[in-house]
Design a protein around this motif. Structure first.
Motif, PDB file in Angstrom:
ATOM      1  N   HIS A 104       0.830  -1.207   0.000  1.00  0.00           N
ATOM      2  CA  HIS A 104       0.000   0.000   0.000  1.00  0.00           C
ATOM      3  C   HIS A 104       0.863   1.255   0.000  1.00  0.00           C
ATOM      4  O   HIS A 104       0.602   2.209  -0.756  1.00  0.00           O
ATOM      5  CB  HIS A 104      -0.925  -0.023   1.208  1.00  0.00           C
ATOM      6  CG  HIS A 104      -1.743   1.226   1.375  1.00  0.00           C
ATOM      7  ND1 HIS A 104      -2.622   1.676   0.408  1.00  0.00           N
ATOM      8  CD2 HIS A 104      -1.787   2.134   2.390  1.00  0.00           C
ATOM      9  CE1 HIS A 104      -3.187   2.799   0.826  1.00  0.00           C
ATOM     10  NE2 HIS A 104      -2.691   3.101   2.024  1.00  0.00           N
ATOM     11  N   GLU A 105       1.892   1.252   0.826  1.00  0.00           N
ATOM     12  CA  GLU A 105       2.782   2.418   0.889  1.00  0.00           C
ATOM     13  C   GLU A 105       3.503   2.652  -0.432  1.00  0.00           C
ATOM     14  O   GLU A 105       3.809   3.785  -0.796  1.00  0.00           O
ATOM     15  CB  GLU A 105       3.793   2.237   2.020  1.00  0.00           C
ATOM     16  CG  GLU A 105       3.169   2.340   3.416  1.00  0.00           C
ATOM     17  CD  GLU A 105       4.174   2.086   4.523  1.00  0.00           C
ATOM     18  OE1 GLU A 105       5.324   1.691   4.206  1.00  0.00           O
ATOM     19  OE2 GLU A 105       3.818   2.286   5.702  1.00  0.00           O
ATOM     20  N   ALA A 106       3.767   1.547  -1.151  1.00  0.00           N
ATOM     21  CA  ALA A 106       4.442   1.664  -2.445  1.00  0.00           C
ATOM     22  C   ALA A 106       3.476   1.940  -3.584  1.00  0.00           C
ATOM     23  O   ALA A 106       3.899   2.129  -4.732  1.00  0.00           O
ATOM     24  CB  ALA A 106       5.225   0.384  -2.725  1.00  0.00           C
ATOM     25  N   GLY A 107       2.171   1.953  -3.270  1.00  0.00           N
ATOM     26  CA  GLY A 107       1.170   2.202  -4.299  1.00  0.00           C
ATOM     27  C   GLY A 107       1.013   1.050  -5.277  1.00  0.00           C
ATOM     28  O   GLY A 107       0.642   1.267  -6.436  1.00  0.00           O
ATOM     29  N   LEU A 108       1.270  -0.182  -4.807  1.00  0.00           N
ATOM     30  CA  LEU A 108       1.221  -1.346  -5.682  1.00  0.00           C
ATOM     31  C   LEU A 108      -0.041  -2.171  -5.439  1.00  0.00           C
ATOM     32  O   LEU A 108      -0.456  -2.350  -4.293  1.00  0.00           O
ATOM     33  CB  LEU A 108       2.452  -2.236  -5.439  1.00  0.00           C
ATOM     34  CG  LEU A 108       3.802  -1.625  -5.814  1.00  0.00           C
ATOM     35  CD1 LEU A 108       4.938  -2.526  -5.344  1.00  0.00           C
ATOM     36  CD2 LEU A 108       3.891  -1.400  -7.321  1.00  0.00           C
ATOM     37  N   PRO A 109      -0.650  -2.706  -6.490  1.00  0.00           N
ATOM     38  CA  PRO A 109      -1.806  -3.593  -6.313  1.00  0.00           C
ATOM     39  C   PRO A 109      -1.353  -4.937  -5.751  1.00  0.00           C
ATOM     40  O   PRO A 109      -0.172  -5.300  -5.844  1.00  0.00           O
ATOM     41  CB  PRO A 109      -2.349  -3.736  -7.736  1.00  0.00           C
ATOM     42  CG  PRO A 109      -1.148  -3.566  -8.608  1.00  0.00           C
ATOM     43  CD  PRO A 109      -0.279  -2.541  -7.901  1.00  0.00           C
ATOM     44  N   PHE A 110      -2.285  -5.695  -5.195  1.00  0.00           N
ATOM     45  CA  PHE A 110      -1.919  -6.990  -4.616  1.00  0.00           C
ATOM     46  C   PHE A 110      -3.134  -7.904  -4.560  1.00  0.00           C
ATOM     47  O   PHE A 110      -4.281  -7.475  -4.709  1.00  0.00           O
ATOM     48  CB  PHE A 110      -1.335  -6.809  -3.204  1.00  0.00           C
ATOM     49  CG  PHE A 110      -2.277  -6.205  -2.201  1.00  0.00           C
ATOM     50  CD1 PHE A 110      -3.117  -6.995  -1.423  1.00  0.00           C
ATOM     51  CD2 PHE A 110      -2.339  -4.820  -2.031  1.00  0.00           C
ATOM     52  CE1 PHE A 110      -3.994  -6.428  -0.499  1.00  0.00           C
ATOM     53  CE2 PHE A 110      -3.205  -4.243  -1.115  1.00  0.00           C
ATOM     54  CZ  PHE A 110      -4.040  -5.051  -0.344  1.00  0.00           C
ATOM     55  N   VAL A 111      -2.848  -9.184  -4.339  1.00  0.00           N
ATOM     56  CA  VAL A 111      -3.867 -10.189  -4.073  1.00  0.00           C
ATOM     57  C   VAL A 111      -3.905 -10.396  -2.570  1.00  0.00           C
ATOM     58  O   VAL A 111      -2.859 -10.514  -1.922  1.00  0.00           O
ATOM     59  CB  VAL A 111      -3.537 -11.515  -4.784  1.00  0.00           C
ATOM     60  CG1 VAL A 111      -4.570 -12.589  -4.440  1.00  0.00           C
ATOM     61  CG2 VAL A 111      -3.454 -11.313  -6.281  1.00  0.00           C
ATOM     62  N   GLY A 112      -5.083 -10.448  -1.991  1.00  0.00           N
ATOM     63  CA  GLY A 112      -5.230 -10.711  -0.558  1.00  0.00           C
ATOM     64  C   GLY A 112      -5.341 -12.208  -0.311  1.00  0.00           C
ATOM     65  O   GLY A 112      -6.267 -12.857  -0.792  1.00  0.00           O
ATOM     66  N   GLY A 113      -4.390 -12.776   0.418  1.00  0.00           N
ATOM     67  CA  GLY A 113      -4.391 -14.213   0.687  1.00  0.00           C
ATOM     68  C   GLY A 113      -5.419 -14.615   1.726  1.00  0.00           C
ATOM     69  O   GLY A 113      -5.931 -13.782   2.486  1.00  0.00           O
ATOM     70  N   ALA A 114      -5.690 -15.927   1.786  1.00  0.00           N
ATOM     71  CA  ALA A 114      -6.729 -16.441   2.682  1.00  0.00           C
ATOM     72  C   ALA A 114      -6.360 -16.303   4.158  1.00  0.00           C
ATOM     73  O   ALA A 114      -7.245 -16.337   5.017  1.00  0.00           O
ATOM     74  CB  ALA A 114      -7.008 -17.917   2.358  1.00  0.00           C
ATOM     75  N   ALA A 115      -5.068 -16.157   4.469  1.00  0.00           N
ATOM     76  CA  ALA A 115      -4.656 -16.049   5.871  1.00  0.00           C
ATOM     77  C   ALA A 115      -4.957 -14.683   6.472  1.00  0.00           C
ATOM     78  O   ALA A 115      -4.907 -14.510   7.688  1.00  0.00           O
ATOM     79  CB  ALA A 115      -3.165 -16.361   6.010  1.00  0.00           C
ATOM     80  N   ILE A 116      -5.260 -13.703   5.630  1.00  0.00           N
ATOM     81  CA  ILE A 116      -5.660 -12.388   6.143  1.00  0.00           C
ATOM     82  C   ILE A 116      -7.091 -12.495   6.659  1.00  0.00           C
ATOM     83  O   ILE A 116      -7.984 -12.968   5.964  1.00  0.00           O
ATOM     84  CB  ILE A 116      -5.538 -11.319   5.049  1.00  0.00           C
ATOM     85  CG1 ILE A 116      -4.062 -11.132   4.676  1.00  0.00           C
ATOM     86  CG2 ILE A 116      -6.137  -9.993   5.507  1.00  0.00           C
ATOM     87  CD1 ILE A 116      -3.835 -10.160   3.543  1.00  0.00           C
ATOM     88  N   ASN A 117      -7.304 -12.055   7.877  1.00  0.00           N
ATOM     89  CA  ASN A 117      -8.614 -12.240   8.519  1.00  0.00           C
ATOM     90  C   ASN A 117      -9.639 -11.255   7.974  1.00  0.00           C
ATOM     91  O   ASN A 117      -9.926 -10.228   8.572  1.00  0.00           O
ATOM     92  CB  ASN A 117      -8.483 -12.078  10.043  1.00  0.00           C
ATOM     93  CG  ASN A 117      -7.634 -13.168  10.658  1.00  0.00           C
ATOM     94  OD1 ASN A 117      -7.624 -14.296  10.168  1.00  0.00           O
ATOM     95  ND2 ASN A 117      -6.928 -12.848  11.720  1.00  0.00           N
TER      96      ASN A 117
END
Length: 290
Positions: A104-117
């Motif tokens: 987020h700080e780098a302004g990059l997109p990402f996939v949210g993994g299943a381990a994130i609550n």
């Protein structure tokens, strides 16, 4: 519907990993995830090796996503995470909130993994606002739950901003611990584990007193004892699921990919084995099969 190959969760020798991904090049996959997500001591493949494999997969028309560690325990692991985030070429799957923050700080997109609550529309909205473009929902949640959260007004307003992915095949990653259960099962201390998990390419099964497979030990990760398999639930997913994930196994991964694709419209249902389950998706006890 698209199909993804999750990161290899087990500790396989380097030659085995390279051979596996050479086979993946020829498979009808849309997305391939690469990276060590369980234990930082597993160094058969380093970031440079994963990048080399990623380039080959990309040249074959696959989207490549680098997966990050799930439980970070040392400053060295944060430094390695930073290297992944700064790779400059490939999307990342963030498997803990430190990765989300860095990206987020780098302004990059990402996939949210299943381990994130992420269990409600408020958390999902926050992650989307922070740059999440694809979301692998927690493995213990149901299809009804997914449909409900996608109907929430704040999610409907953002639905065009992200894709939904579901873990549909493989032993479910349920928990992570600072203790290494595979080492403990061999009466070893974690710091002197001698990387014994490389001897268990399918993990190490824990059975109950009545002989039922309860868990699979995979280093610091505890998995479901029975293999999760949603091959027969695919026809009901089309309105809410954009991508299904198959978790790699040492045997028959490509056979199951073919079976999934054949049954996408319900035309080729598969009889599940006794050691397979689908309970969570159906809002039942996780170990149940229906």
């Amino acid at each position: 519907m698209q199909y993804s190959l999750g990161p290899v969760l087990y500790f396989w020798p380097k030659a085995t990993m390279q051979a596996f991904y050479r086979q993946a090049i020829e498979q009808p996959l849309d997305v391939v995830y690469l990276g060590e997500t369980v234990c930082s001591k597993r160094r058969e493949l380093k970031l440079a090796d994963y990048m080399s494999i990623a380039h080959e997969l990309r040249e074959a028309g696959k989207q490549v996503c680098l997966s990050t560690m799930t439980l970070l325990e040392a400053p060295s692991e944060l430094r390695e995470l930073k290297r992944y985030c700064e790779n400059g070429e490939f999307l990342l799957e963030a498997n803990d909130m430190s990765a989300v923050q860095m990206l987020h700080e780098a302004g990059l997109p990402f996939v949210g993994g299943a381990a994130i609550n992420c269990y409600n529309q408020h958390t999902l909205s926050l992650l989307i606002d922070q740059g999440m473009i694809r979301w692998l929902m927690p493995v213990e949640l149901s299809g009804d739950w997914l449909a409900s959260i996608l109907r929430q007004p704040e999610i409907q307003q953002r639905r065009h901003l992200f894709a939904t992915e579901v873990f549909a095949f493989g032993h479910l990653p349920l928990a992570w611990s600072a203790r290494c259960f595979t080492a403990r099962s061999e009466n070893r201390h974690k710091d002197q584990c001698e990387l014994c998990c490389i001897r268990y390419p399918k993990g190490r099964t824990v059975t109950s007193q009545d002989g039922r497979d309860v868990f699979v030990l995979n280093g610091i990760q505890t998995q479901s004892g029975e293999r999760y398999n949603l091959v027969n639930q695919l026809p009901g997913m089309h309105s809410q699921v954009d991508m299904v994930r198959l978790s790699p196994e040492i045997d028959d991964t490509w056979v199951w990919l073919e079976r999934f694709r054949a049954n996408e419209q319900g035309e080729a249902p598969v009889a599940l084995a006794n050691n397979e389950c689908n309970g969570y998706w159906l809002k039942l006890a996780g170990m149940m099969q229906q």
